[in-house]
Design an enzyme around this catalytic site. Structure first.
Site, PDB file in Angstrom:
ATOM      1  N   ASN A   1       4.101  -6.526  -2.945  1.00  0.00           N
ATOM      2  CA  ASN A   1       4.450  -7.883  -2.502  1.00  0.00           C
ATOM      3  C   ASN A   1       3.224  -8.691  -2.082  1.00  0.00           C
ATOM      4  O   ASN A   1       3.336  -9.672  -1.349  1.00  0.00           O
ATOM      5  CB  ASN A   1       5.431  -7.798  -1.317  1.00  0.00           C
ATOM      6  CG  ASN A   1       4.837  -7.049  -0.124  1.00  0.00           C
ATOM      7  OD1 ASN A   1       3.987  -6.188  -0.298  1.00  0.00           O
ATOM      8  ND2 ASN A   1       5.269  -7.368   1.074  1.00  0.00           N
TER       9      ASN A   1
ATOM     10  N   GLY B   1       0.809  -1.227   0.000  1.00  0.00           N
ATOM     11  CA  GLY B   1       0.000   0.000   0.000  1.00  0.00           C
ATOM     12  C   GLY B   1       0.838   1.271   0.000  1.00  0.00           C
ATOM     13  O   GLY B   1       0.411   2.311  -0.501  1.00  0.00           O
TER      14      GLY B   1
HETATM   15  C1  LIG Z   1      -9.987  -9.071  -5.070  1.00  0.00           C
HETATM   16  C2  LIG Z   1      -8.816  -9.251  -4.201  1.00  0.00           C
HETATM   17  C3  LIG Z   1      -8.471  -8.026  -3.471  1.00  0.00           C
HETATM   18  C4  LIG Z   1      -7.309  -8.242  -2.546  1.00  0.00           C
HETATM   19  C5  LIG Z   1      -6.917  -6.945  -1.952  1.00  0.00           C
HETATM   20  C6  LIG Z   1      -5.494  -6.848  -1.709  1.00  0.00           C
HETATM   21  C7  LIG Z   1      -5.110  -5.455  -1.411  1.00  0.00           C
HETATM   22  C8  LIG Z   1      -3.813  -5.163  -1.949  1.00  0.00           C
HETATM   23  C9  LIG Z   1      -3.243  -3.894  -1.554  1.00  0.00           C
HETATM   24  C10 LIG Z   1      -2.329  -3.718  -0.580  1.00  0.00           C
HETATM   25  C11 LIG Z   1      -1.913  -4.814   0.329  1.00  0.00           C
HETATM   26  C12 LIG Z   1      -1.121  -4.347   1.533  1.00  0.00           C
HETATM   27  O1  LIG Z   1      -0.681  -3.243   1.645  1.00  0.00           O
HETATM   28  S1  LIG Z   1      -0.947  -5.520   2.762  1.00  0.00           S
HETATM   29  C13 LIG Z   1       0.391  -4.900   3.746  1.00  0.00           C
HETATM   30  C14 LIG Z   1       1.686  -5.414   3.199  1.00  0.00           C
HETATM   31  N1  LIG Z   1       2.790  -4.855   3.931  1.00  0.00           N
HETATM   32  C15 LIG Z   1       3.909  -5.521   4.180  1.00  0.00           C
HETATM   33  O2  LIG Z   1       4.078  -6.661   3.782  1.00  0.00           O
HETATM   34  C16 LIG Z   1       4.943  -4.816   5.006  1.00  0.00           C
HETATM   35  C17 LIG Z   1       5.080  -5.467   6.323  1.00  0.00           C
HETATM   36  N2  LIG Z   1       6.020  -4.744   7.164  1.00  0.00           N
HETATM   37  C18 LIG Z   1       7.351  -4.793   7.004  1.00  0.00           C
HETATM   38  O3  LIG Z   1       7.889  -5.391   6.131  1.00  0.00           O
HETATM   39  C19 LIG Z   1       8.157  -4.045   8.034  1.00  0.00           C
HETATM   40  O4  LIG Z   1       7.340  -3.783   9.146  1.00  0.00           O
HETATM   41  C20 LIG Z   1       8.743  -2.723   7.507  1.00  0.00           C
HETATM   42  C21 LIG Z   1       9.859  -3.029   6.491  1.00  0.00           C
HETATM   43  C22 LIG Z   1       7.703  -1.843   6.886  1.00  0.00           C
HETATM   44  C23 LIG Z   1       9.386  -1.953   8.722  1.00  0.00           C
HETATM   45  O5  LIG Z   1      10.291  -2.802   9.380  1.00  0.00           O
HETATM   46  P1  LIG Z   1      10.752  -2.465  10.867  1.00  0.00           P
HETATM   47  O6  LIG Z   1      11.789  -3.491  11.225  1.00  0.00           O
HETATM   48  O7  LIG Z   1      11.118  -1.044  10.997  1.00  0.00           O
HETATM   49  O8  LIG Z   1       9.431  -2.642  11.752  1.00  0.00           O
HETATM   50  P2  LIG Z   1       8.773  -4.023  12.271  1.00  0.00           P
HETATM   51  O9  LIG Z   1       8.723  -5.011  11.181  1.00  0.00           O
HETATM   52  O10 LIG Z   1       9.453  -4.435  13.545  1.00  0.00           O
HETATM   53  O11 LIG Z   1       7.272  -3.552  12.570  1.00  0.00           O
HETATM   54  C24 LIG Z   1       6.953  -2.754  13.703  1.00  0.00           C
HETATM   55  C25 LIG Z   1       5.547  -3.109  14.155  1.00  0.00           C
HETATM   56  O12 LIG Z   1       4.635  -2.771  13.104  1.00  0.00           O
HETATM   57  C26 LIG Z   1       3.848  -3.924  12.762  1.00  0.00           C
HETATM   58  N3  LIG Z   1       3.538  -3.868  11.311  1.00  0.00           N
HETATM   59  C27 LIG Z   1       4.379  -3.822  10.301  1.00  0.00           C
HETATM   60  N4  LIG Z   1       3.752  -3.741   9.127  1.00  0.00           N
HETATM   61  C28 LIG Z   1       2.432  -3.732   9.427  1.00  0.00           C
HETATM   62  C29 LIG Z   1       1.243  -3.658   8.643  1.00  0.00           C
HETATM   63  N5  LIG Z   1       1.283  -3.573   7.296  1.00  0.00           N
HETATM   64  N6  LIG Z   1       0.067  -3.673   9.275  1.00  0.00           N
HETATM   65  C30 LIG Z   1      -0.004  -3.756  10.622  1.00  0.00           C
HETATM   66  N7  LIG Z   1       1.105  -3.841  11.436  1.00  0.00           N
HETATM   67  C31 LIG Z   1       2.295  -3.823  10.833  1.00  0.00           C
HETATM   68  C32 LIG Z   1       4.757  -5.095  13.108  1.00  0.00           C
HETATM   69  O13 LIG Z   1       3.985  -6.261  13.264  1.00  0.00           O
HETATM   70  C33 LIG Z   1       5.379  -4.606  14.393  1.00  0.00           C
HETATM   71  O14 LIG Z   1       4.408  -4.750  15.395  1.00  0.00           O
HETATM   72  P3  LIG Z   1       4.817  -5.165  16.902  1.00  0.00           P
HETATM   73  O15 LIG Z   1       5.706  -4.065  17.387  1.00  0.00           O
HETATM   74  O16 LIG Z   1       3.513  -5.285  17.613  1.00  0.00           O
HETATM   75  O17 LIG Z   1       5.553  -6.472  16.802  1.00  0.00           O
END
Ligand SMILES: CCCCCCCC/C=C\CC(=O)SCCNC(=O)CCNC(=O)[C@H](O)C(C)(C)COP(=O)(O)OP(=O)(O)OC[C@H]1O[C@@H](n2cnc3c(N)ncnc32)[C@H](O)[C@@H]1OP(=O)(O)O
Length: 305
Positions: A180, A156
């Protein structure tokens, strides 16, 4: 204030949308005094999760996402972004917006996975409407939008960047950008796929979307996902220089050209918004999809450092 899509806002925002907007630019926390366009922009913009630093002299506002830790696109952040963008757009002082992050190392982690897991269909409907609304508002904005990508930019986050006119990425090998979704077990909706294809072409999109590729800066530049890669401390200044280049073009000619280039893609969604929502809701409610999202979220929570 009628928004194009009918996104449902919190009740107080519906009654008084600007009540969500607080003056953060001057360090005050009281609600903004007015709601009209023009005048002293510095007193009018900003909200809890969206900082707006307006520069009326240049006609450019810097809009910073501030939803720690990773700027995940919660319903609140989506809503505040739509409102802030609409407000800047309605103020004729402004011709351009730079979108960037106020959170270190992350531009945006994409859709908030907690909004996609374990909720009910009514919530998914509301959430997906807000995602559509943000995309339409950014993709069809008459303003020049430049993304100053100062952190990781998956999914997103990349979608927001793709909706801008120009993308500047900080040269840090950890700042990956791309869609991704397949790695989470979900697919990209057609209108986001179309945006990807419009930006990097069909073959590169097909490959990157199927593989769920996240590109480091050098590869993102090579594939055309971003326009410039610069040292981290130059991201904002480069975005401002890019903005000046785009603003050197007369607005009406640039805006008509933007519309000509983007209308067909946006119209495809506008024609079938309800169907797209239904499709999303039935997809996301499937047990198998819920399971893969839960597993992905759990892995994220366990992965530290
Ligand atoms: C008809 C079919 C329709 C289908 C619809 C599909 C829709 C498609 C469009 C978009 C899809 C998306 O956007 S889904 C989200 C995808 N995002 C990711 O894969 C990224 C995930 N995050 C990361 O890779 C990393 O967090 C980061 C590189 C962004 C940052 O890394 P960093 O090491 O700095 O931080 P942490 O990984 O330790 O994260 C901290 C904290 O945040 C929570 N977190 C991370 N990302 C998300 C998220 N996307 N949503 C909610 N929470 C998230 C992570 O779990 C950690 O939480 P805690 O501290 O509680 O452990």
């Amino acid at each position: 204030m009628a928004l194009a899509s009918g996104v449902r806002f919190p009740a107080r925002a519906l009654l008084r949308p600007w009540s969500l907007l607080r003056d953060t630019t001057l360090g005050r926390s009281e609600p903004a005094a007015g709601g009209g366009g023009g005048g002293d922009g510095a007193r009018l913009f900003g909200s809890q999760r969206v900082l707006v630093e307006p520069d009326a002299a240049s006609g450019v506002a810097v809009m910073k996402f501030r939803n720690p830790p990773v700027n995940s696109l919660s319903l609140e952040l989506l809503t505040e972004l739509v409102i802030s963008l609409e407000k800047v757009e309605n103020d004729k002082t402004f011709r351009g917006v730079i979108l960037t992050s106020a959170c270190p190392r992350v531009f945006s982690a994409g859709l908030d996975l907690t909004e996609l897991c374990g909720r009910n269909p009514a919530h998914y409907t509301e959430y997906w409407k807000a995602v559509q609304e943000l995309w339409l508002r950014t993709y069809l904005s008459s303003l020049v939008l430049v993304a100053a990508i100062n952190g990781a930019c998956p999914a997103g986050g990349c979608i927001i960047a793709l909706a801008c006119d120009c993308r500047v990425l900080a040269d840090n090998p950890k700042y990956h950008i791309g869609l991704n979704e397949t790695l989470l077990g979900i697919t990209t909706p057609f209108w986001l796929k179309d945006t990807y294809v419009n930006t990097i072409g069909h073959r590169a999109s097909e490959q990157a979307l199927q593989l769920g590729s996240l590109f480091p800066p050098s590869e993102a530049l090579q594939v055309g996902l971003v326009d410039q890669v610069v040292p981290e401390d130059q991201v904002l200044s480069t975005a401002l220089s890019e903005m000046a280049r785009w603003l050197a073009v007369p607005d009406h000619a640039r805006q008509l050209t933007k519309t000509m280039m983007r209308k067909a893609t946006a119209d495809r969604l506008l024609r079938q918004r309800d169907a797209d929502i239904q499709n999303f809701v039935s997809f996301i409610c499937r047990d198998s999809i819920q399971k893969s999202l839960q597993v992905y979220l759990e892995k994220l929570r366990q992965r530290k450092g």
